[in-house]
Design a protein around this motif. Structure first.
Motif, PDB file in Angstrom:
ATOM      1  N   HIS A 171       0.827  -1.199   0.000  1.00 47.02           N
ATOM      2  CA  HIS A 171       0.000   0.000   0.000  1.00 47.02           C
ATOM      3  C   HIS A 171       0.868   1.259   0.000  1.00 47.02           C
ATOM      4  O   HIS A 171       2.000   1.264   0.493  1.00 47.02           O
ATOM      5  N   THR A 212       1.923   4.478   1.709  1.00 43.97           N
ATOM      6  CA  THR A 212       1.924   4.831   3.123  1.00 43.97           C
ATOM      7  C   THR A 212       2.630   6.161   3.342  1.00 43.97           C
ATOM      8  O   THR A 212       3.325   6.669   2.462  1.00 43.97           O
ATOM      9  N   HIS A 242       4.967   8.085   6.566  1.00 44.02           N
ATOM     10  CA  HIS A 242       5.573   7.892   7.881  1.00 44.02           C
ATOM     11  C   HIS A 242       6.539   9.038   8.166  1.00 44.02           C
ATOM     12  O   HIS A 242       6.933   9.799   7.274  1.00 44.02           O
ATOM     13  N   PRO A 300      -3.448   6.710   3.329  1.00 47.72           N
ATOM     14  CA  PRO A 300      -2.240   6.723   4.174  1.00 47.72           C
ATOM     15  C   PRO A 300      -2.463   7.556   5.430  1.00 47.72           C
ATOM     16  O   PRO A 300      -2.971   8.681   5.358  1.00 47.72           O
TER      17      PRO A 300
END
Length: 222
Positions: free
Chosen positions: A25, A27, A29, A165
Motif C-alpha cells: 500500500h 503509506t 511515515h 495513508p
C-alpha cells in the motif's frame, strides 16, 4: 497424506497472495512528527502492477487540519506542483503571522520513462511540514497513476482494500534539565572551601610528623 500436503500448499499460497498486496500500500511515515512541532513526512509509493510503472502521485492534505508551513524536497526525475486554497479562519505561524492560504495538494509527475517507478520497485517523496496538529493521526488522500493510464485511489478510511495513508503523530514531551555537579560546586558557600583547605593541611601535617618519627627510629645508634 497426499491430500493433507495439497491442502497445506493451497493454504500457504492463499496467505502469500493476500499478504503481498497488503504490504504494498501507499503509506506515509515520519521519524520526527511531534504534535505542535515540525517533521519530515515521507510518502512511500510501491508499484503493484506487474506490467505498468508509476508515473504520477497526487497527495491531498486533510482539510480539517491544514498546515501553515509545507516545503517540498526536490525529487530527481520528477516535477511537482503545489496547490493552495483559502483557510478560514486563517492559521498562525511561529512568528505570529496569519496564513490565509495553505497547501491543499501536491502533485508529482515523472519526467520520463526512466524516472517512473517500475514494477517491483518503490520510491519515497519527502516534504517538511508543521506545526503539526495536536491529534494522534492525520489521513491523506492519495491518487496513484500508472503508465498504462490506470489509476488507484488510496482514499478509503480505516482497514480496506485501498486505505488512505495515515500519519501517526506523537505527543510532545518536555525533557528535564541534566544535573550539573560542577555548577553546584561553584555555588557552595565560601566557608566550605576554607574547611576543605584546613583538612588538607592537617592531613599533610600528620603525614609529615609520622615520617619524621619513622626516620628517627630507623637511624643507627651512635
Amino acid at each position: 497424506m497426499s491430500r493433507l500436503r495439497n491442502a497445506l500448499a493451497v493454504t500457504v499460497m492463499f496467505l502469500l497472495a493476500t499478504a503481498v498486496p497488503a504490504s504494498a500500500h501507499v503509506t506515509v511515515h515520519s521519524d520526527d512528527a511531534v504534535q505542535g512541532g515540525y517533521g519530515q513526512l515521507a510518502f512511500r509509493v510501491p508499484t503493484e502492477s506487474d506490467t505498468a510503472a508509476t508515473t504520477g502521485l497526487q497527495v491531498a492534505f486533510p482539510a480539517d487540519h491544514r498546515l501553515a508551513f509545507v516545503a517540498v524536497r526536490p525529487h530527481a526525475g520528477w516535477t511537482y506542483k503545489v496547490v493552495k486554497s483559502a483557510v478560514r479562519p486563517p492559521l498562525v505561524d511561529d512568528d505570529g503571522n496569519q496564513v490565509a492560504e495553505a497547501v491543499s495538494e501536491i502533485d508529482w509527475t515523472a519526467t520520463g520513462p526512466d524516472s517512473a517507478i517500475r514494477p517491483g520497485e518503490y520510491d519515497e517523496f519527502l516534504v517538511e511540514a508543521g506545526p503539526l496538529p495536536k491529534v494522534d493521526r492525520l489521513e491523506f488522500r492519495v491518487v496513484q497513476t500508472y503508465s498504462d493510464g490506470s489509476v488507484v485511489r488510496w482514499i478509503d478510511p480505516g482497514q480496506s482494500e485501498h486505505p488512505a495513508p495515515a500519519l501517526s503523530i506523537t505527543a510532545g514531551s518536555v525533557t528535564a534539565p541534566a544535573v550539573q555537579p560542577v555548577a553546584a560546586s561553584a555555588a557552595s558557600p565560601p566557608w566550605a572551601l576554607g574547611a576543605a583547605t584546613a583538612a588538607v593541611l592537617i592531613a599533610a601535617g600528620s603525614v609529615a610528623l609520622a615520617w619524621r618519627r619513622t626516620s628517627r627510629r630507623a637511624r643507627p645508634t651512635e
